[in-house]
Design a protein around this motif. Sequence first.
Motif, PDB file in Angstrom:
ATOM      1  N   PRO A 374       4.669   5.602 -10.299  1.00 49.05           N
ATOM      2  CA  PRO A 374       4.488   4.950  -9.163  1.00 49.05           C
ATOM      3  C   PRO A 374       4.350   3.414  -9.347  1.00 49.05           C
ATOM      4  N   ASN A 375       4.138   3.092 -10.460  1.00 47.53           N
ATOM      5  CA  ASN A 375       4.219   1.493 -10.841  1.00 47.53           C
ATOM      6  C   ASN A 375       5.494   1.022 -11.016  1.00 47.53           C
ATOM      7  N   ARG A 376       6.660   1.612 -11.105  1.00 46.14           N
ATOM      8  CA  ARG A 376       7.954   1.321 -11.300  1.00 46.14           C
ATOM      9  C   ARG A 376       8.776   1.457 -10.216  1.00 46.14           C
ATOM     10  N   ALA A 377       8.650   2.659  -9.542  1.00 49.13           N
ATOM     11  CA  ALA A 377       9.650   3.087  -8.557  1.00 49.13           C
ATOM     12  C   ALA A 377       9.755   2.040  -7.451  1.00 49.13           C
ATOM     13  N   SER A 378      10.947   2.060  -6.805  1.00 55.05           N
ATOM     14  CA  SER A 378      10.977   1.002  -5.530  1.00 55.05           C
ATOM     15  C   SER A 378      10.707   1.652  -4.480  1.00 55.05           C
ATOM     16  N   TYR A 379      10.470   0.760  -3.258  1.00 54.91           N
ATOM     17  CA  TYR A 379       9.789   1.436  -2.168  1.00 54.91           C
ATOM     18  C   TYR A 379      10.836   2.538  -1.417  1.00 54.91           C
ATOM     19  N   ARG A 395       1.185   0.314   0.595  1.00 58.17           N
ATOM     20  CA  ARG A 395       0.048   0.053  -0.241  1.00 58.17           C
ATOM     21  C   ARG A 395       0.296   0.100  -1.768  1.00 58.17           C
ATOM     22  N   ILE A 396       1.040   1.027  -2.174  1.00 60.07           N
ATOM     23  CA  ILE A 396       1.276   1.350  -3.618  1.00 60.07           C
ATOM     24  C   ILE A 396       2.160  -0.102  -4.099  1.00 60.07           C
ATOM     25  N   PRO A 404      -2.067  -1.804 -12.374  1.00 59.38           N
ATOM     26  CA  PRO A 404      -1.475  -0.683 -12.592  1.00 59.38           C
ATOM     27  C   PRO A 404      -2.146   0.339 -11.673  1.00 59.38           C
ATOM     28  N   ILE A 405      -1.574   1.358 -11.365  1.00 56.89           N
ATOM     29  CA  ILE A 405      -2.224   2.578 -10.847  1.00 56.89           C
ATOM     30  C   ILE A 405      -2.164   3.639 -11.908  1.00 56.89           C
ATOM     31  N   LEU A 406      -3.428   3.966 -12.195  1.00 56.18           N
ATOM     32  CA  LEU A 406      -3.623   4.859 -13.428  1.00 56.18           C
ATOM     33  C   LEU A 406      -4.170   6.500 -12.983  1.00 56.18           C
ATOM     34  N   SER A 407      -4.548   6.587 -11.979  1.00 56.06           N
ATOM     35  CA  SER A 407      -4.833   8.059 -11.603  1.00 56.06           C
ATOM     36  C   SER A 407      -4.718   8.507 -10.127  1.00 56.06           C
ATOM     37  N   ARG A 408      -4.647   9.774 -10.109  1.00 49.07           N
ATOM     38  CA  ARG A 408      -4.413  10.550  -8.717  1.00 49.07           C
ATOM     39  C   ARG A 408      -5.468  10.040  -7.628  1.00 49.07           C
ATOM     40  N   LEU A 414      -4.976   5.264  -1.514  1.00 48.93           N
ATOM     41  CA  LEU A 414      -4.238   4.348  -0.940  1.00 48.93           C
ATOM     42  C   LEU A 414      -3.446   5.285   0.099  1.00 48.93           C
ATOM     43  N   GLY A 415      -3.907   6.608   0.262  1.00 46.23           N
ATOM     44  CA  GLY A 415      -3.209   7.365   1.497  1.00 46.23           C
ATOM     45  C   GLY A 415      -1.914   8.391   1.196  1.00 46.23           C
ATOM     46  N   VAL A 416      -2.148   8.505  -0.192  1.00 51.15           N
ATOM     47  CA  VAL A 416      -1.081   9.570  -0.486  1.00 51.15           C
ATOM     48  C   VAL A 416      -1.566  11.100  -0.513  1.00 51.15           C
ATOM     49  N   ARG A 417      -0.880  11.781   0.028  1.00 50.71           N
ATOM     50  CA  ARG A 417      -1.181  13.386  -0.102  1.00 50.71           C
ATOM     51  C   ARG A 417      -1.014  13.781  -1.289  1.00 50.71           C
ATOM     52  N   ILE A 418      -1.996  13.808  -2.253  1.00 49.59           N
ATOM     53  CA  ILE A 418      -1.729  14.201  -3.638  1.00 49.59           C
ATOM     54  C   ILE A 418      -1.245  15.541  -3.998  1.00 49.59           C
ATOM     55  N   ARG A 419      -1.587  16.263  -3.364  1.00 53.43           N
ATOM     56  CA  ARG A 419      -1.306  17.858  -3.715  1.00 53.43           C
ATOM     57  C   ARG A 419       0.221  17.800  -3.480  1.00 53.43           C
ATOM     58  N   LYS A 420       0.798  17.416  -2.613  1.00 55.95           N
ATOM     59  CA  LYS A 420       2.093  17.281  -2.221  1.00 55.95           C
ATOM     60  C   LYS A 420       2.839  16.455  -3.172  1.00 55.95           C
ATOM     61  N   ALA A 421       2.455  15.284  -3.466  1.00 51.14           N
ATOM     62  CA  ALA A 421       3.256  14.485  -4.266  1.00 51.14           C
ATOM     63  C   ALA A 421       3.205  14.476  -5.640  1.00 51.14           C
TER      64      ALA A 421
END
Lengths: 440, 207
Positions: A374-379, A395-396, A404-408, A414-421
């Motif tokens: 998630p720290n490198r991927a494009s939008y 938001r990411i 940098p984003i370091l944890s789930r 930030l609003g990510v549905r973590i179980r799916k993502a």
Amino acid sequence: MVSLEKISRLAMECRFDSLGRGGSEDASGLMPGSESAHYASGKMEIGSCGPKSSAAGGTRAWVDGKKLAVLGEGTRHDVCASTFSPRSSPLPGICHAFTQDGRCVSLFKTLYTNLCSHQCSYCSNSAGCMSKRQAFSYTPEELARITLSLYRGNYIEGLFLSSGVGRDEGKITEKMIDTIRRLRQKHSFSGYIHLKILPGSSRSHIQEAMMLADRVSINLEAASASHLSEICSTKSYESDIIQRQRYIQRLMTELRSEEGQAVLPAGQTTQMVVGAGGESDEEIFQRMIFEYDEINVKRTYYSAFSPQQGTLLEDRPAEALWRERRLYQMDWLYRVYRFRPSEIRYAFDESGFLPNSDPKMAIAREFLDLPLDPNRASYQQLLRVPGIGPKSARRIMARRKRQPILSRRELAILGVRIRKASPFLKINGWTEATLERWQA
Amino acid sequence: MRAGRNFLFYLRFHRDCSERLLARAGQVEPADLETSIEREHIRMRKMADEVMGEVHRMKAFVRLTPLGPFVLHGFLKPRHRIGEHICEHFARRNAGIIVVLGNGRESWICLYREGRIWRERGNGLDESLKQLKTALQSDIGRQNEIGRDDLDVDSLWQTYYDSQNSPERDNPAAFHRHMPRKDQEAAGLRLVNKQKNASLKDFLGRD
């Protein structure tokens, strides 16, 4: 703060009013005995509010409850409830109530008349429907008054006016335009208006409607001419529907309001009945792409077929509601997430139907071979991860500029549905390639 | 739904928002707050979102009743300090008409005229309406009794609302999610979920 006396004096002196202006001048058409109102039973009274109407001693109008119910029921399968219009200060879609199925009720959605000469085999208002007991019609003033009363009481944001074509679609269209003209010009109605264009309406009528409404729409009902002919023998797909959509499209670029602004701020939309004509989801998808790219519709709506008593398709089983939901998800992927059609095609099975599972997940399994950081991927890459939508992707992007984003947990905040993502992400060097990635 | 750039505007209406919290919130850039994972910032964001949600639902659920030609009134008992903001919203929507919102203890009165808002506070809806009735003298009393129009438009609405129901799509859980009981009560809404048709499923789906 001012005193109540001062506020009262200001209100009494007020000579302008957003509602009810001049409303008392022509109420006679609504009183018992007027041309086409029905007064069989269940009469209800509506009044008016505003300085001018009071001057004439107030107005009272009678509305037949049965007519209100029948003409309201005739539109319950029209699913567009959007009220967003850049014409006035836009509000995020206000839903003044929800039905028992969780659908938003933001507009007074009604037919002008349920009399119709078309023979659509799925429709309870069609000429061939055996269970249709009585034909009802409003008068323009009556309908305008009901709309004003409901709007003033904050029950609705505006009017969604559809209709059967009666014996002549031109005459009914004139009445519908008369209704919205009264609302806009006579009653200074500033609410939202969505007008259905009847199949076969003339260009001049369409033009007139577009000058007054926020949004117009004409229903496709089916994905192609051959599928429409399966369910309706009296409408021509090309000349009655697609041609009218093109009129609207051209007029939107040609017309300007008196203030020089573009007309029809909320654009045009369309709707299809899913499952009545026997089309596959892929055929609906092809039509959807045509509508967005060639006709420039704002939205395509899908309504799962449900058999109506007395119609020719009365015995056909209802279409599963999940099919409608999956089509909306597919529509969303194309319209909002900007997925390419070549990507979306992977969501269909061999026979061209969407399975009852998230189409975004099916596409992700096909295209996301390696977990994304998630720290490198494009939008655009982030948007392709299930559980990440446009807002959380933005938001990411904003968050990682600072840190940098370091944890789930951070992603979840930030609003990510973590179980799916998480099966598709590499967070802080770790990948969770669990079975979830491969399960439905 | 997140308050985003308007978070300070909504945060100040929160029932638990103190001057100190507001001052600290003022030092944070709205864009930073949107993506911050600090505990206090998350709390501020949550508070602003709660207020924004209530503002949105009250603008949707409050029903207005005419009292004569110059007044519209409605019940409002919000959890946060949004009464005046909601009243202003309805005053702008109904220019030239006095809008009174309130409950047994407090009330808000607004009039929007010629691009300007006039505001007043009262000690309860009934009391404010009585005062207005006196101030407007005979203009109200001559043609409308309180509540008369309410019954008419309300039954008009109920008839229309019932006509939109599709039993084949019944989904009480979605209904209760979108129309929480607490918000219906805050707006004084007569429950649109008709009790006479309620089944065990309805009660199980309730919040």
